[in-house]
Scaffold this motif. Structure first.
Motif, PDB file in Angstrom:
ATOM      1  N   SER A  39       0.822  -1.208   0.000  1.00 57.18           N
ATOM      2  CA  SER A  39       0.000   0.000   0.000  1.00 57.18           C
ATOM      3  C   SER A  39       0.862   1.265   0.000  1.00 57.18           C
ATOM      4  N   CYS A  40       2.067   1.177   0.520  1.00 54.92           N
ATOM      5  CA  CYS A  40       2.956   2.343   0.511  1.00 54.92           C
ATOM      6  C   CYS A  40       3.426   2.694  -0.895  1.00 54.92           C
ATOM      7  N   LEU A  41       3.301   1.771  -1.819  1.00 55.67           N
ATOM      8  CA  LEU A  41       3.650   2.049  -3.207  1.00 55.67           C
ATOM      9  C   LEU A  41       2.589   2.902  -3.894  1.00 55.67           C
ATOM     10  N   LEU A  42       1.392   2.946  -3.315  1.00 52.68           N
ATOM     11  CA  LEU A  42       0.301   3.747  -3.854  1.00 52.68           C
ATOM     12  C   LEU A  42       0.325   5.130  -3.205  1.00 52.68           C
ATOM     13  N   PRO A  43      -0.183   6.135  -3.903  1.00 53.72           N
ATOM     14  CA  PRO A  43      -0.223   7.457  -3.276  1.00 53.72           C
ATOM     15  C   PRO A  43      -1.224   7.481  -2.129  1.00 53.72           C
ATOM     16  N   GLY A  44      -0.862   8.179  -1.078  1.00 58.95           N
ATOM     17  CA  GLY A  44      -1.760   8.293   0.068  1.00 58.95           C
ATOM     18  C   GLY A  44      -0.984   8.428   1.365  1.00 58.95           C
ATOM     19  N   PRO A  45      -1.704   8.603   2.451  1.00 56.89           N
ATOM     20  CA  PRO A  45      -1.066   8.868   3.748  1.00 56.89           C
ATOM     21  C   PRO A  45      -0.826   7.615   4.587  1.00 56.89           C
ATOM     22  N   GLN A  46      -0.460   6.499   3.969  1.00 59.87           N
ATOM     23  CA  GLN A  46      -0.307   5.241   4.702  1.00 59.87           C
ATOM     24  C   GLN A  46       0.731   5.348   5.815  1.00 59.87           C
ATOM     25  N   PHE A  47       1.858   5.946   5.534  1.00 63.50           N
ATOM     26  CA  PHE A  47       2.917   6.037   6.528  1.00 63.50           C
ATOM     27  C   PHE A  47       2.486   6.921   7.699  1.00 63.50           C
ATOM     28  N   LEU A  48       1.789   8.008   7.398  1.00 61.94           N
ATOM     29  CA  LEU A  48       1.291   8.878   8.463  1.00 61.94           C
ATOM     30  C   LEU A  48       0.229   8.164   9.301  1.00 61.94           C
ATOM     31  N   LEU A  49      -0.590   7.358   8.656  1.00 59.97           N
ATOM     32  CA  LEU A  49      -1.591   6.578   9.380  1.00 59.97           C
ATOM     33  C   LEU A  49      -0.917   5.573  10.307  1.00 59.97           C
ATOM     34  N   TYR A  50       0.158   4.944   9.855  1.00 60.18           N
ATOM     35  CA  TYR A  50       0.900   4.009  10.692  1.00 60.18           C
ATOM     36  C   TYR A  50       1.438   4.712  11.937  1.00 60.18           C
ATOM     37  N   ILE A  51       2.024   5.882  11.751  1.00 58.26           N
ATOM     38  CA  ILE A  51       2.573   6.636  12.882  1.00 58.26           C
ATOM     39  C   ILE A  51       1.448   7.043  13.836  1.00 58.26           C
ATOM     40  N   ALA A  52       0.305   7.464  13.287  1.00 59.04           N
ATOM     41  CA  ALA A  52      -0.828   7.850  14.136  1.00 59.04           C
ATOM     42  C   ALA A  52      -1.323   6.653  14.950  1.00 59.04           C
ATOM     43  N   LEU A  53      -1.426   5.491  14.314  1.00 58.21           N
ATOM     44  CA  LEU A  53      -1.865   4.293  15.039  1.00 58.21           C
ATOM     45  C   LEU A  53      -0.844   3.883  16.091  1.00 58.21           C
ATOM     46  N   TRP A  54       0.412   4.119  15.834  1.00 63.29           N
ATOM     47  CA  TRP A  54       1.471   3.803  16.796  1.00 63.29           C
ATOM     48  C   TRP A  54       1.206   4.538  18.112  1.00 63.29           C
ATOM     49  N   PHE A  55       0.804   5.794  18.007  1.00 59.16           N
ATOM     50  CA  PHE A  55       0.568   6.591  19.203  1.00 59.16           C
ATOM     51  C   PHE A  55      -0.846   6.427  19.769  1.00 59.16           C
ATOM     52  N   LEU A  56      -1.822   6.105  18.923  1.00 61.16           N
ATOM     53  CA  LEU A  56      -3.207   6.032  19.383  1.00 61.16           C
ATOM     54  C   LEU A  56      -3.609   4.668  19.936  1.00 61.16           C
ATOM     55  N   LEU A  57      -3.044   3.598  19.390  1.00 64.77           N
ATOM     56  CA  LEU A  57      -3.405   2.267  19.882  1.00 64.77           C
ATOM     57  C   LEU A  57      -2.737   2.005  21.224  1.00 64.77           C
ATOM     58  N   PRO A  58      -3.494   1.532  22.190  1.00 63.73           N
ATOM     59  CA  PRO A  58      -2.876   1.238  23.487  1.00 63.73           C
ATOM     60  C   PRO A  58      -2.011  -0.014  23.395  1.00 63.73           C
ATOM     61  N   ALA A  59      -0.986  -0.050  24.212  1.00 61.91           N
ATOM     62  CA  ALA A  59      -0.164  -1.252  24.296  1.00 61.91           C
ATOM     63  C   ALA A  59      -0.969  -2.337  24.990  1.00 61.91           C
ATOM     64  N   GLU A  60      -0.651  -3.576  24.694  1.00 64.88           N
ATOM     65  CA  GLU A  60      -1.397  -4.700  25.247  1.00 64.88           C
ATOM     66  C   GLU A  60      -1.360  -4.696  26.776  1.00 64.88           C
ATOM     67  N   ASP A  61      -0.227  -4.363  27.346  1.00 62.04           N
ATOM     68  CA  ASP A  61      -0.102  -4.334  28.811  1.00 62.04           C
ATOM     69  C   ASP A  61      -1.019  -3.282  29.426  1.00 62.04           C
ATOM     70  N   ALA A  62      -1.065  -2.106  28.836  1.00 62.91           N
ATOM     71  CA  ALA A  62      -1.908  -1.034  29.360  1.00 62.91           C
ATOM     72  C   ALA A  62      -3.379  -1.394  29.225  1.00 62.91           C
ATOM     73  N   TYR A  63      -3.732  -2.075  28.146  1.00 64.43           N
ATOM     74  CA  TYR A  63      -5.121  -2.489  27.932  1.00 64.43           C
ATOM     75  C   TYR A  63      -5.540  -3.508  28.985  1.00 64.43           C
ATOM     76  N   ARG A  64      -4.674  -4.468  29.277  1.00 63.18           N
ATOM     77  CA  ARG A  64      -5.006  -5.487  30.276  1.00 63.18           C
ATOM     78  C   ARG A  64      -5.121  -4.897  31.677  1.00 63.18           C
TER      79      ARG A  64
END
Length: 67
Positions: A39-64
């Protein structure tokens, strides 16, 4: 019931975003990583979405700890 959308503590390469998405949608982490790279070969904000999910998704330990 589907798995929660969290970044796993194990089975991660960079941040665990692809592994978390794979667990949530019932596929393998390798498949999700290949889809992301392709998907990174296609135009779009895929890399920015990955970085956003990195910060927005909770870690498994914090979720538990929260539940």
């Amino acid at each position: 019931m589907a798995a929660p959308l969290v970044r796993p503590r194990h089975d991660k390469k960079i941040a665990g975003v692809c592994a978390g998405l794979a667990r949530r949608f019932g596929t393998t982490p390798t498949t999700m990583r290949v889809l992301f790279v392709v998907s990174c070969l296609l135009p779009g904000p895929q890399f920015l979405l990955y970085i956003a999910l990195w910060f927005l998704l909770p870690a498994e330990d914090a979720y538990r700890e929260a539940w």
